[in-house]
Motif scaffolding. Structure first.
Motif: not given
Length: 346
Positions: A223-242
């Motif tokens: 369950e998402p929780d901002r204060e506890k930084d509770q989430h399903s993961g994070r990664h670094l990307f370039y956001l590229v237009s198709a």
């Protein structure tokens, strides 16, 4: 005889693209046949769901502002995770070239679905910005964020600072006046190019299955929780237009707001695009998956843009939605046949 007008047509198209197509802009990129496949190879599938996109250098988030449907980087107290910085990410399949195509959505206050889209600058001859437009890739289903990650926080954006430019009192080309036109779907599709192409991003207990287009979750959902930084993961990307991936330099989202493109309806705030350069951290975004979700997709094509629904006379009459080459070829055959009949008759 039919080959002569067809060749003249091809020559005219070639020179119009090179000379008139971008009004003195950048034009085509001769190495696009190399950079296009590289972008696709280094891009990856990600789970569908609700994300935030935080710039790694400035800490700013991509933010939707309902006032005039703006997408601009956050500023000040808005540089946090709240519903204005949460985005719905949907998958649209892998194309024949290997593109892993996604769209990024947000609903406005009246529940109209808006997609982050690629805007074309016809003065400079390139894709210049990410803007919020009516969704073409999914124009039926509307998926609202089904949780409030920061209860009570609605943002502190002041709609008068910065203020979108007032429309200048001069003639604007009709297609740039506040009207709606269908656009190519690739202008609303984005690729998630990995910061490290040697690694495949993992998302806690969530795996995305491109065969079914759905997420597979092992165990209970986080369950998402901002204060506890509770989430399903994070990664670094370039956001590229198709968009223009196969004939121009690839363009990535860059964390800079712009209000200076005066033929955009209402001159709303947009986020700049820049040439993609691998290793350039100024183009890297931290994508956090707060909640995975499977989304149904709905698309109703405009009959004007579906060849099968165009009347059978499309080969004999000029039609902007069919192949110009086919139209010219059939006209050439018709002229040749008429000329032969005329000679035989005389």
């Amino acid at each position: 005889m039919s080959s002569i007008p067809f060749l003249l047509f091809i020559i005219c198209v070639f020179f119009s693209e090179r000379v008139f197509g971008v009004e003195g802009g950048e034009g085509t990129y001769p190495l696009a046949y190399i950079t296009g496949p590289q972008i696709l190879e280094n891009s990856t599938h990600i789970p569908t769901g609700f994300y935030t996109f935080r710039h790694v250098e400035t800490g700013k988030y991509l933010q939707f502002i309902d006032f005039d449907n703006q997408v601009v980087p956050t500023d000040g107290a808005n540089s946090t995770v709240f519903n204005g910085t949460l985005w719905t990410v949907k998958w649209h399949g892998d194309d024949e070239y290997g593109g892993k195509n996604y769209s990024i959505h947000h609903l406005n206050k009246v529940k109209y679905d808006k997609c982050i889209s690629t805007r074309w600058d016809h003065h400079r001859g390139l894709d210049d910005a990410a803007v919020m437009w009516q969704c073409e890739v999914d124009n039926i289903t509307r998926n609202d964020i089904n949780f409030d990650i920061y209860p009570g926080f609605k943002g502190v954006y002041n709609e008068s600072a910065p203020r979108p430019l007032q429309r200048r009192k001069r003639h604007l080309e009709p297609r740039y006046i506040n009207t709606y036109e269908s656009i190519r779907q690739d202008k609303q599709q984005w690729l998630f190019m990995r910061a490290d192409p040697s690694e495949t991003p993992l998302w806690s207990n969530v795996r995305f299955d491109p065969k079914t287009g759905e997420n597979r979750i092992n165990g209970p959902m986080i369950e998402p929780d901002r204060e506890k930084d509770q989430h399903s993961g994070r990664h670094l990307f370039y956001l590229v237009s198709a968009a223009h991936l196969w004939n121009m330099v690839p363009r990535c989202i860059y964390p800079q707001a712009s209000y200076e493109f005066d033929f955009t309806p209402n001159n709303t705030g947009v986020t700049a695009l820049d040439h993609c350069f691998w290793g350039n951290t100024s183009q890297l975004w931290e994508a956090t998956l707060w909640k995975p979700e499977n989304f149904p997709l709905g698309y109703t094509p405009n009959p004007m843009y579906v060849d099968d629904q165009v009347v059978s006379s499309r080969f004999l009459l000029w039609n902007a939605h069919t192949s110009p080459g086919s139209t010219v070829m059939w006209w050439g055959i018709l002229v040749a046949f008429t000329f032969i009949v005329w000679i035989c008759h005389h």
